[in-house]
Design an enzyme around this catalytic site. Structure first.
Site, mmCIF file in Angstrom:
data_model
loop_
_atom_site.group_PDB
_atom_site.id
_atom_site.type_symbol
_atom_site.label_atom_id
_atom_site.label_comp_id
_atom_site.label_asym_id
_atom_site.label_seq_id
_atom_site.Cartn_x
_atom_site.Cartn_y
_atom_site.Cartn_z
ATOM 1 N N LYS A 1 0.850 -1.098 0.171
ATOM 2 C CA LYS A 1 -0.064 -0.089 0.020
ATOM 3 C C LYS A 1 0.974 1.285 0.179
ATOM 4 C CE LYS A 1 -4.128 -2.224 2.186
ATOM 5 N NZ LYS A 1 -5.196 -2.103 3.402
ATOM 6 N N TYR B 1 -12.439 -1.980 -3.975
ATOM 7 C CA TYR B 1 -12.972 -2.070 -2.503
ATOM 8 C C TYR B 1 -14.329 -1.996 -2.589
ATOM 9 C CZ TYR B 1 -8.410 -2.030 -0.314
ATOM 10 O OH TYR B 1 -7.215 -2.280 0.140
ATOM 11 N N ASN C 1 -2.063 0.250 6.716
ATOM 12 C CA ASN C 1 -1.599 -0.881 7.239
ATOM 13 C C ASN C 1 -0.728 -1.758 6.161
ATOM 14 O OD1 ASN C 1 -3.484 -1.643 5.588
ATOM 15 N ND2 ASN C 1 -4.614 -2.540 7.257
ATOM 16 N N HIS D 1 -2.210 -5.387 1.583
ATOM 17 C CA HIS D 1 -3.651 -6.152 1.564
ATOM 18 C C HIS D 1 -3.290 -7.593 0.990
ATOM 19 C CE1 HIS D 1 -7.470 -7.042 -0.160
ATOM 20 N NE2 HIS D 1 -6.533 -7.737 -1.364
ATOM 21 N N GLU E 1 -9.721 -10.662 -7.617
ATOM 22 C CA GLU E 1 -8.647 -9.443 -7.422
ATOM 23 C C GLU E 1 -7.654 -9.795 -8.701
ATOM 24 O OE1 GLU E 1 -9.912 -8.860 -3.006
ATOM 25 O OE2 GLU E 1 -7.882 -9.643 -3.305
HETATM 26 P P1 RTP Z 1 -7.021 -6.225 3.371
HETATM 27 O O1 RTP Z 1 -8.523 -6.369 2.848
HETATM 28 O O2 RTP Z 1 -6.385 -4.716 3.114
HETATM 29 O O3 RTP Z 1 -6.278 -7.269 3.290
HETATM 30 O O4 RTP Z 1 -7.211 -5.955 5.051
HETATM 31 P P2 RTP Z 1 -8.298 -6.684 6.055
HETATM 32 O O5 RTP Z 1 -9.002 -7.872 5.388
HETATM 33 O O6 RTP Z 1 -7.220 -7.121 7.244
HETATM 34 O O7 RTP Z 1 -9.160 -5.583 6.169
HETATM 35 P P3 RTP Z 1 -10.469 -5.482 5.769
HETATM 36 O O8 RTP Z 1 -11.714 -5.482 6.836
HETATM 37 O O9 RTP Z 1 -10.960 -6.102 4.467
HETATM 38 O O10 RTP Z 1 -10.446 -3.877 5.344
HETATM 39 C C1 RTP Z 1 -9.984 -3.326 4.253
HETATM 40 C C2 RTP Z 1 -8.930 -2.173 4.743
HETATM 41 O O11 RTP Z 1 -9.716 -1.166 4.913
HETATM 42 C C3 RTP Z 1 -8.840 -0.170 5.986
HETATM 43 N N1 RTP Z 1 -9.786 -0.201 7.086
HETATM 44 N N2 RTP Z 1 -9.812 0.882 7.666
HETATM 45 N N3 RTP Z 1 -10.240 2.938 9.771
HETATM 46 C C4 RTP Z 1 -10.931 1.755 10.119
HETATM 47 O O12 RTP Z 1 -11.617 1.504 10.836
HETATM 48 C C5 RTP Z 1 -10.421 0.694 8.910
HETATM 49 N N4 RTP Z 1 -11.052 -0.740 8.802
HETATM 50 C C6 RTP Z 1 -10.282 -0.948 7.841
HETATM 51 C C7 RTP Z 1 -7.591 -0.956 6.257
HETATM 52 O O13 RTP Z 1 -6.768 -0.567 5.202
HETATM 53 C C8 RTP Z 1 -8.122 -2.555 5.714
HETATM 54 O O14 RTP Z 1 -6.955 -3.045 5.367
HETATM 55 MG MG MG Z 2 -10.050 -7.740 3.312
#
Ligand code: RTP
Ligand code: MG
Length: 140
Positions: free
Chosen positions: A11, A51, A114, A117, A128
């Site tokens: 990212k 997204y 973070n 992804h 994807e």
């Molecule tokens: P990713 O999809 O990026 O691999 O991460 P993940 O599954 O761990 O997290 P996900 O729940 O799918 O959320 C996608 C991305 O959105 C951002 N996020 N921001 N501000 C917030 O509360 C928040 N929550 C999620 C993060 O960049 C997350 O990786």
């Molecule tokens: Mg995710």
């Protein structure tokens, strides 16, 4: 477990800090092979499509702005149980909860910025990968 492919993004917070190589080293050390990789700069609309599943979440607009703010590196990772293995080496979404040794524990700045992804299942991995790469670009 079968050989799988998963989709990965380094990212903007990580490309900005020149962490592409350090993150790739962790992926490779975990047994994941980078079978495709390119550096691109998404428009906000392209990030929005990627997204789309999060469209109704409160962080959606902020996330799309962030993901289109600077270049990213998109990748396809291949290996035994690659989807779960990548999620493991990434660590928890919130770096404060990520395990020691994970990419997010070491490099992530916040729950939003973070660093990486990774696809969360075989169906999303296929969608994807196809969004960013043609079959000819995948060199296993
Ligand atoms: P990713 O999809 O990026 O691999 O991460 P993940 O599954 O761990 O997290 P996900 O729940 O799918 O959320 C996608 C991305 O959105 C951002 N996020 N921001 N501000 C917030 O509360 C928040 N929550 C999620 C993060 O960049 C997350 O990786
Ligand atoms: Mg995710």
């Amino acid at each position: 477990m079968a050989i799988q492919r998963t989709f990965s993004i380094i990212k903007p917070d990580a490309t900005r800090r020149n962490l592409t190589g350090a993150i790739n080293a962790k992926l490779e050390a975990a047994g994941l092979r980078i079978v495709a990789q390119k550096r691109i700069h998404l428009t906000k609309a392209q990030a929005g499509v990627f997204y789309g599943v999060h469209k109704e979440r409160p962080f959606y607009d902020e996330l799309c702005t962030f993901m289109s703010s600077e270049p990213i590196v998109v990748q396809v990772l291949q290996g035994e149980d690659a989807i779960a293995k990548n999620r493991e080496v990434m660590g928890a979404t919130n770096p404060a909860q990520a395990a020691d040794g994970t990419i997010r524990k070491e490099f992530a700045l916040s729950i939003g910025e973070n660093s990486v992804h990774g696809s969360d299942g075989p169906d999303t991995a296929a969608v994807e990968i196809a969004y960013f790469f043609s079959g000819l670009e995948l060199v296993g």
